[in-house]
Design a protein around this motif. Structure first.
Motif, PDB file in Angstrom:
ATOM      1  N   ARG A  24      19.511  -2.040  45.697  1.00 41.64           N
ATOM      2  CA  ARG A  24      19.782  -3.125  44.745  1.00 41.64           C
ATOM      3  C   ARG A  24      19.018  -4.394  45.113  1.00 41.64           C
ATOM      4  NH1 ARG A  24      26.389  -2.998  43.976  1.00 41.64           N
ATOM      5  NH2 ARG A  24      26.641  -0.746  43.652  1.00 41.64           N
ATOM      6  N   ILE A  25      19.054  -4.771  46.389  1.00 44.57           N
ATOM      7  CA  ILE A  25      18.439  -6.028  46.803  1.00 44.57           C
ATOM      8  C   ILE A  25      16.920  -5.947  46.671  1.00 44.57           C
ATOM      9  CG2 ILE A  25      18.085  -7.618  48.730  1.00 44.57           C
ATOM     10  CD1 ILE A  25      20.869  -6.950  49.706  1.00 44.57           C
ATOM     11  N   SER A  26      16.334  -4.816  47.031  1.00 44.26           N
ATOM     12  CA  SER A  26      14.882  -4.693  46.914  1.00 44.26           C
ATOM     13  C   SER A  26      14.445  -4.752  45.457  1.00 44.26           C
ATOM     14  CB  SER A  26      14.402  -3.387  47.563  1.00 44.26           C
ATOM     15  OG  SER A  26      14.973  -2.263  46.933  1.00 44.26           O
ATOM     16  N   ASP A  27      15.201  -4.128  44.560  1.00 43.11           N
ATOM     17  CA  ASP A  27      14.862  -4.177  43.139  1.00 43.11           C
ATOM     18  C   ASP A  27      15.006  -5.598  42.601  1.00 43.11           C
ATOM     19  OD1 ASP A  27      14.430  -1.516  43.286  1.00 43.11           O
ATOM     20  OD2 ASP A  27      15.974  -0.904  41.881  1.00 43.11           O
ATOM     21  N   ALA A  28      16.062  -6.292  43.016  1.00 43.68           N
ATOM     22  CA  ALA A  28      16.258  -7.673  42.566  1.00 43.68           C
ATOM     23  C   ALA A  28      15.139  -8.569  43.082  1.00 43.68           C
ATOM     24  CB  ALA A  28      17.610  -8.188  43.046  1.00 43.68           C
ATOM     25  N   THR A  29      14.706  -8.344  44.321  1.00 47.33           N
ATOM     26  CA  THR A  29      13.603  -9.136  44.877  1.00 47.33           C
ATOM     27  C   THR A  29      12.310  -8.886  44.114  1.00 47.33           C
ATOM     28  OG1 THR A  29      14.634  -9.007  47.068  1.00 47.33           O
ATOM     29  CG2 THR A  29      12.324  -9.649  46.991  1.00 47.33           C
ATOM     30  N   GLU A  30      12.080  -7.639  43.728  1.00 50.67           N
ATOM     31  CA  GLU A  30      10.882  -7.324  42.934  1.00 50.67           C
ATOM     32  C   GLU A  30      10.908  -8.060  41.597  1.00 50.67           C
ATOM     33  OE1 GLU A  30      10.673  -3.109  42.559  1.00 50.67           O
ATOM     34  OE2 GLU A  30      10.324  -2.763  44.697  1.00 50.67           O
ATOM     35  N   LEU A  31      12.085  -8.168  40.991  1.00 44.31           N
ATOM     36  CA  LEU A  31      12.196  -8.907  39.734  1.00 44.31           C
ATOM     37  C   LEU A  31      11.889 -10.392  39.954  1.00 44.31           C
ATOM     38  CD1 LEU A  31      15.443  -7.334  38.199  1.00 44.31           C
ATOM     39  CD2 LEU A  31      13.083  -6.976  37.435  1.00 44.31           C
ATOM     40  N   LEU A  32      12.358 -10.933  41.073  1.00 44.63           N
ATOM     41  CA  LEU A  32      12.089 -12.342  41.382  1.00 44.63           C
ATOM     42  C   LEU A  32      10.588 -12.557  41.585  1.00 44.63           C
ATOM     43  CD1 LEU A  32      13.220 -15.194  42.121  1.00 44.63           C
ATOM     44  CD2 LEU A  32      13.312 -14.382  44.512  1.00 44.63           C
ATOM     45  N   GLU A  35       7.567  -7.691  50.998  1.00 43.87           N
ATOM     46  CA  GLU A  35       6.863  -8.092  49.776  1.00 43.87           C
ATOM     47  C   GLU A  35       7.435  -9.383  49.177  1.00 43.87           C
ATOM     48  OE1 GLU A  35      10.279  -5.446  48.646  1.00 43.87           O
ATOM     49  OE2 GLU A  35       8.704  -5.472  50.165  1.00 43.87           O
ATOM     50  N   GLY A  36       8.681  -9.710  49.541  1.00 46.87           N
ATOM     51  CA  GLY A  36       9.282 -10.920  48.996  1.00 46.87           C
ATOM     52  C   GLY A  36       9.699 -11.915  50.052  1.00 46.87           C
ATOM     53  N   ARG A  37       9.099 -11.792  51.256  1.00 45.94           N
ATOM     54  CA  ARG A  37       9.528 -12.622  52.382  1.00 45.94           C
ATOM     55  C   ARG A  37       9.369 -14.110  52.100  1.00 45.94           C
ATOM     56  NH1 ARG A  37       7.300 -10.368  57.795  1.00 45.94           N
ATOM     57  NH2 ARG A  37       8.719  -8.710  57.102  1.00 45.94           N
ATOM     58  N   SER A  38       8.272 -14.490  51.476  1.00 43.45           N
ATOM     59  CA  SER A  38       8.044 -15.910  51.224  1.00 43.45           C
ATOM     60  C   SER A  38       9.079 -16.478  50.249  1.00 43.45           C
ATOM     61  CB  SER A  38       6.629 -16.126  50.671  1.00 43.45           C
ATOM     62  OG  SER A  38       6.456 -15.427  49.450  1.00 43.45           O
ATOM     63  N   TYR A  39       9.589 -15.637  49.359  1.00 38.80           N
ATOM     64  CA  TYR A  39      10.563 -16.103  48.367  1.00 38.80           C
ATOM     65  C   TYR A  39      11.920 -16.401  49.008  1.00 38.80           C
ATOM     66  CZ  TYR A  39       7.378 -14.996  44.543  1.00 38.80           C
ATOM     67  OH  TYR A  39       6.308 -14.987  43.675  1.00 38.80           O
ATOM     68  N   PHE A  40      12.212 -15.769  50.126  1.00 32.72           N
ATOM     69  CA  PHE A  40      13.495 -16.011  50.779  1.00 32.72           C
ATOM     70  C   PHE A  40      13.571 -17.425  51.346  1.00 32.72           C
ATOM     71  CE2 PHE A  40      14.088 -11.566  50.289  1.00 32.72           C
ATOM     72  CZ  PHE A  40      15.455 -11.339  50.391  1.00 32.72           C
ATOM     73  N   ARG A  41      12.429 -18.045  51.568  1.00 32.91           N
ATOM     74  CA  ARG A  41      12.425 -19.412  52.100  1.00 32.91           C
ATOM     75  C   ARG A  41      12.624 -20.451  51.005  1.00 32.91           C
ATOM     76  NH1 ARG A  41       8.241 -17.098  55.415  1.00 32.91           N
ATOM     77  NH2 ARG A  41       6.620 -17.837  53.968  1.00 32.91           N
TER      78      ARG A  41
END
Length: 239
Positions: free
Chosen positions: A70-78, A106-112
């Protein structure tokens, strides 16, 4: 000398017949069973077998933890720009943003910059409450909801009740086991779907009573359920 009619004793009072009660009980049980089966068929018809991209973008994305992807799919959407920010609701208190971001390079920068964690939700109802607070605080008017396909109907019941003023766009995550074989052919998947249907009915009833001003006041935590073997450390404490 007495007449023949004098020898006849008065008729005994008629005993109430109980056959109608037995028939009524049987009829109620049969009708209840048919209603349950028909409702279950309608519930299953809502469960998507493939993942479909959201119809359009939204202000935010909220993912309800509990499934491995779920979290990986949500991150891909973000990352794809479907929402401005992502709320991960139901994160275990011992898990931090760095722990999750390490699993999703793939979404590490978005977590910041664009990801918020909710550690207080313990079930779908509290997921909905935390999502409502988050959306209203941010001024969001639309949310993409990410959760497993079997959990989506109940999640939408709780979320739409908590925030009727916000547009909800479902993104149902489909597990590998669900793709590989029919859900009814696996005992564990069948039990999961039946269990979720019962929870869905309970949520519908609770919401209906709440609309009438009746609060049942019972809100039990939920045990995370996943159709697939764990592919990464658990991050969820709900659903």
């Amino acid at each position: 000398m007495s007449s023949p009619s004098d020898d006849k004793s008065p008729p005994a009072p008629a005993r109430p017949k109980r056959g109608w009660l037995h028939t009524t009980v049987i009829a109620v049980l049969v009708l209840g069973g048919l209603a349950f089966v028909a409702g279950f068929a309608g519930f299953v018809s809502q469960l998507r077998g493939t993942e479909i991209a959201p119809a359009h973008k939204a202000d935010g994305i909220v993912v309800l933890t509990g499934g491995s992807s779920r979290i990986s799919d949500a991150t891909e959407l973000l990352v794809a720009g479907y929402g401005k920010r992502l709320l991960i609701s139901g994160v275990h208190p011992s898990i931090g943003a760095r722990d999750i971001s390490r699993l999703l390079p793939e979404g590490r920068s978005y977590f910041r910059c664009c990801v918020d964690l909710d550690r207080s939700a313990v079930n779908t109802r509290s997921n909905a409450e935390q999502a409502r607070l988050w959306a209203h605080e941010r001024g969001f008017k639309s949310l993409i909801v990410v959760t497993s396909n079997y959990h989506m109907p109940r999640a939408l019941v709780e979320l739409s009740h908590a925030m009727p003023d916000i547009e909800l766009i479902p993104f149902a995550v489909v597990g590998d086991q669900w793709r590989e074989e029919p859900w009814w052919s696996s005992g564990s998947t069948l039990r999961l779907v039946l269990s979720e249907y019962v929870k869905y009915l309970a949520a519908k009833l609770r919401v209906h009573l709440a609309d009438l001003g009746i609060d049942l006041g019972f809100d039990a935590p939920e045990t995370p359920v996943d159709l697939n073997p764990p592919r990464r450390p658990a991050t969820a404490q709900a659903n």
